[in-house]
Every structure is written in C-alpha cells, then in structure tokens.
Design a protein around this motif. Structure first.
Motif, PDB file in Angstrom:
ATOM      1  N   GLY A 116      65.466  23.281 116.092  1.00  0.00           N
ATOM      2  CA  GLY A 116      66.173  22.422 117.710  1.00  0.00           C
ATOM      3  C   GLY A 116      67.545  21.643 117.419  1.00  0.00           C
ATOM      4  N   ASP A 117      68.290  21.033 117.764  1.00  0.00           N
ATOM      5  CA  ASP A 117      69.476  20.134 117.367  1.00  0.00           C
ATOM      6  C   ASP A 117      69.179  18.588 116.702  1.00  0.00           C
ATOM      7  OD1 ASP A 117      71.011  21.842 117.045  1.00  0.00           O
ATOM      8  OD2 ASP A 117      71.699  21.591 119.268  1.00  0.00           O
ATOM      9  N   LEU A 118      67.598  18.692 117.808  1.00  0.00           N
ATOM     10  CA  LEU A 118      66.752  17.531 117.512  1.00  0.00           C
ATOM     11  C   LEU A 118      65.227  17.181 116.756  1.00  0.00           C
ATOM     12  CD1 LEU A 118      67.383  15.119 121.057  1.00  0.00           C
ATOM     13  CD2 LEU A 118      68.940  14.970 118.201  1.00  0.00           C
ATOM     14  N   PHE A 292      69.562  20.340 102.922  1.00  0.00           N
ATOM     15  CA  PHE A 292      68.432  18.837 103.224  1.00  0.00           C
ATOM     16  C   PHE A 292      68.369  18.036 104.025  1.00  0.00           C
ATOM     17  CE2 PHE A 292      65.818  15.143 101.730  1.00  0.00           C
ATOM     18  CZ  PHE A 292      64.673  15.207 102.190  1.00  0.00           C
ATOM     19  N   LEU A 293      69.417  16.966 104.075  1.00  0.00           N
ATOM     20  CA  LEU A 293      69.776  16.044 105.423  1.00  0.00           C
ATOM     21  C   LEU A 293      69.970  16.108 106.246  1.00  0.00           C
ATOM     22  CD1 LEU A 293      72.261  14.108 102.947  1.00  0.00           C
ATOM     23  CD2 LEU A 293      70.190  12.899 102.869  1.00  0.00           C
ATOM     24  N   ARG A 294      70.125  17.567 107.023  1.00  0.00           N
ATOM     25  CA  ARG A 294      70.395  17.982 108.463  1.00  0.00           C
ATOM     26  C   ARG A 294      69.330  18.739 109.061  1.00  0.00           C
ATOM     27  NH1 ARG A 294      74.943  20.275 110.348  1.00  0.00           N
ATOM     28  NH2 ARG A 294      73.753  22.948 111.708  1.00  0.00           N
ATOM     29  N   VAL A 295      68.607  18.135 108.083  1.00  0.00           N
ATOM     30  CA  VAL A 295      66.886  18.251 108.375  1.00  0.00           C
ATOM     31  C   VAL A 295      66.104  17.055 108.577  1.00  0.00           C
ATOM     32  CG1 VAL A 295      64.272  19.477 108.253  1.00  0.00           C
ATOM     33  CG2 VAL A 295      66.329  20.762 107.808  1.00  0.00           C
ATOM     34  N   ASN A 319      69.018  13.928 114.022  1.00  0.00           N
ATOM     35  CA  ASN A 319      70.055  14.459 114.652  1.00  0.00           C
ATOM     36  C   ASN A 319      70.689  15.382 113.409  1.00  0.00           C
ATOM     37  OD1 ASN A 319      72.383  15.448 116.176  1.00  0.00           O
ATOM     38  ND2 ASN A 319      71.999  14.027 117.351  1.00  0.00           N
ATOM     39  N   ARG A 320      70.534  16.987 113.841  1.00  0.00           N
ATOM     40  CA  ARG A 320      71.130  17.857 112.880  1.00  0.00           C
ATOM     41  C   ARG A 320      72.604  17.436 112.930  1.00  0.00           C
ATOM     42  NH1 ARG A 320      70.072  22.548 114.208  1.00  0.00           N
ATOM     43  NH2 ARG A 320      71.052  23.600 112.560  1.00  0.00           N
ATOM     44  N   ASN A 321      73.355  17.182 113.814  1.00  0.00           N
ATOM     45  CA  ASN A 321      74.524  17.381 113.737  1.00  0.00           C
ATOM     46  C   ASN A 321      75.290  15.903 113.722  1.00  0.00           C
ATOM     47  OD1 ASN A 321      74.399  19.940 114.620  1.00  0.00           O
ATOM     48  ND2 ASN A 321      74.116  19.790 116.780  1.00  0.00           N
ATOM     49  N   ALA A 322      73.986  15.453 113.479  1.00  0.00           N
ATOM     50  CA  ALA A 322      74.652  13.670 113.258  1.00  0.00           C
ATOM     51  C   ALA A 322      73.765  12.935 112.682  1.00  0.00           C
ATOM     52  CB  ALA A 322      75.074  13.353 114.580  1.00  0.00           C
TER      53      ALA A 322
END
Length: 360
Positions: A116-118, A292-295, A319-322
C-alpha cells in the motif's frame, strides 16, 4: 490497544506501553513510548523483567491505514522453514530449488496482499549469532522482493525469482571453512579473499542443482558487484551488472549494517539508509536506491525523532509518495496518537534521536 508480551518475544521496534521501574529502588528501566532496542532488552534481562506491556500501534482507531507487510508470526514461520532448507543444503551440498521456490511464493503473496501507500516492513530478528546466516537470507529476500515489487509491480515471476535468489544468495558459504565464517573478529585481508569465493562456490552449486533461471543465478553471482566497478568477483560496472545483482547489493548491505555481529555493533536503520544514500552512484545503482527509499523511507520504521512542535515521536510507517514525511506516533497523557506528516503543513521533523533505537 495495549497487550502483554514476554520479554523474550519482544522485537526491535516494539513500543513500550507503560513505565517500567525496578524494585525497591524505583529506577526507571524503560519509559512509556520508548522503542525496544538491544540495549533495552539487555536491561530488562538484567532486572529480570519477564513481561511488559506494549502498545499495538497497528490497531489504533484512526484514519491512518498502515500496510504491515509480514507479521511477526509469518516471519518466524519463514525463519524455521529457511533453517530446515539450509540444513538440508549443508548436509547434501545440493539445493532443493523447489522448496526454495515455495518459500518465495509466500513472500510474493504477502506483498501482493498487503502492499500500500503507507508501508511498515517487518524483518527477522537475529535470535543469536549462530542463526545470523538464516535470518540474513530472510531479510535480504524481504528487502529484495519489496524493491523488485516497487520497480516491477506486475512482473510476478521476476519478483518470485528475486526472492528465490535472495534466499540462497550466500549459499556458497557452506563451502567456506567454518573456522573462518565463525570468527569473532574482523577478517584479515587473506581471510576476506577466501570469503569472496563464496560467490563462485554458490554459483557452481546452483548450476549443479539444476538451477537454470538467470535471475536466480545472477543474485548469487553478482550481489557483491559495485556500481563503480570496484566490487567482486568480476569488477562489472553500472548497467553491465545484471539488475538482480544491483538489487541484492542494496538489500545485502542494509541488513548486514543493521545486524549486530560478534565483531561489530549494529548501525541504526537511519544510519544504514544514510550510508546507502551517500554511496548511491558509487557502490549502488541510483535507480535501485530510489526504489528502496520508496519502501523504507529516509527515516525507517523505529527511528526516534523530535518534531517541530517539540514532541518526541517514533516512525511507524513510511509514506511511499513522500519518503521524507513518514507516519509517526507520539505519546500523550490520554494515550498514543498517529500522525501522517505528509498531510501536516505546519509539522515537520526537527531532529533525529538515533540513540533511542540504537542496537548497540
């Protein structure tokens, strides 16, 4: 919601739900809102604390919906299965690749169901030094699978092969003399040269075991190659390194840095991620680091922070988008509160309090 947990079952990153005092002198052992670390576990053991109350931060009743990938029970079950598979490999000097693939399918299904996103990735804790090898394979497989999913969300076969390759990426170490593998000090240059050959040994063992998928073989053969061409065993550079090797390089180093060994203390996840960011474009593929950082975020789960409000907080999800604005939890008199910093205009991270999460 609070729950009681045996001290022996605590994991790094659990949040203490009560003040813990020693008797009769009333010394503070741990405070409500503290994050469990190896240092805290040692203190609890010293004071013979058998049970503590922890906060189940994933069951809080609010609008922040966190995807907790891999429950503690799931990770523990994986550890037992990987242990059995590796014991068989050590005994037979041959890989039962079908058994490893079945384990990999478990990884992929968990990711598919919970992504998911979080995100709150959960890794396997090292119970003792002798089990480092098995725990390391699991953690590298978890990290590599998540990176692969972030890069190729729909390529399930690739992701499964990455998990499979990660679970046996160090398999060549069964051919290295135990007296070298089990050294409780830093390796000499000569000993390190011997260790390096686990790459070739593992590749040959996989071929002998009829492993034919290139992605699996590439995980074993190229996970110590560096983006700048200064890795081993082949000195490949940049995109000449197959993608599985570039993904494994990040996953392998992150878990190695954050795990305590007889000859070194563990780094905090924040320290390890800072190192990977610094070495992006030199040791690591910048695109893989970005995924990696998005995860895992810039401030990984368990990192202790101070917010611009002056409140102490702990990261509980990325937060994958932030990636610089995680979900945090703060302790208040009336209980715990989760906050998604990505939705807060006037609240931000002011300071990192690394020592709270230290694995020393």
């Amino acid at each position: 919601m609070k729950k009681w947990k045996k001290t022996e079952d605590l994991i790094i990153g659990d949040m203490v739900g009560e003040n813990i005092l020693s008797y009769p002198n009333m010394e503070i052992i741990a405070s409500k809102g503290d994050i469990v670390s190896n240092l805290m576990l040692n203190r609890l053991k010293t004071f013979n604390i058998s049970w503590i109350e922890i906060e189940d931060i994933f069951s809080l009743d609010d609008d922040v919906k966190i995807s907790r990938i891999f429950s503690e029970d799931k990770i523990e079950n994986m550890r037992k299965q990987v242990y059995r598979v590796w014991e068989e490999i050590i005994s037979d000097r041959k890989i039962n690749i079908r058994k490893v693939e079945l384990l990999s399918e478990t990884f992929v299904k968990e990711i598919e169901n919970k992504y998911g996103d979080l995100l709150a990735p959960n890794l396997c804790k090292v119970i003792d030094f002798d089990e480092y090898t098995f725990s390391h394979q699991i953690n590298v497989a978890v990290i590599a699978s998540l990176i692969s999913f972030e890069i190729f969300e729909e390529r399930w076969e690739f992701i499964k092969e990455m998990a499979t390759g990660a679970l046996i990426h160090d398999i060549g170490k069964v051919m290295i003399p135990k007296e070298i593998l089990n050294l409780k000090r830093k390796l000499t240059a000569e000993e390190h040269d011997i260790i390096k050959h686990h790459v070739d040994f593992g590749y040959e063992m996989a071929k002998f075991s009829s492993v034919s998928e290139d992605n699996i073989l590439d995980c074993i053969k190229y996970h110590h190659e560096n983006w700048n061409g200064k890795g081993y065993m082949y000195g490949l550079k940049e995109e000449s390194i197959p993608l599985p090797g570039r993904i494994l390089a990040v996953a392998d180093v992150y878990d190695a840095l954050t795990t305590r060994r007889p000859y070194k203390n563990a780094w905090t996840p924040y320290q390890a991620i800072s190192y990977i960011i610094q070495k992006s474009g030199r040791i690591f593929d910048p695109n893989v680091v970005e995924s990696f950082l998005r995860v895992f975020g810039i401030y990984p789960v368990g990192t202790s922070l101070r917010l611009s409000s002056g409140e102490k907080a702990v990261v509980v999800a990325n937060n994958r988008n932030a990636i610089a604005s995680p979900v945090v939890i703060i302790s208040k008199d009336e209980g715990f509160k989760r906050i998604n910093l990505a939705t807060q205009k006037n609240l931000y991270i002011a300071e990192i309090l690394e020592n709270t999460y230290s694995n020393i």
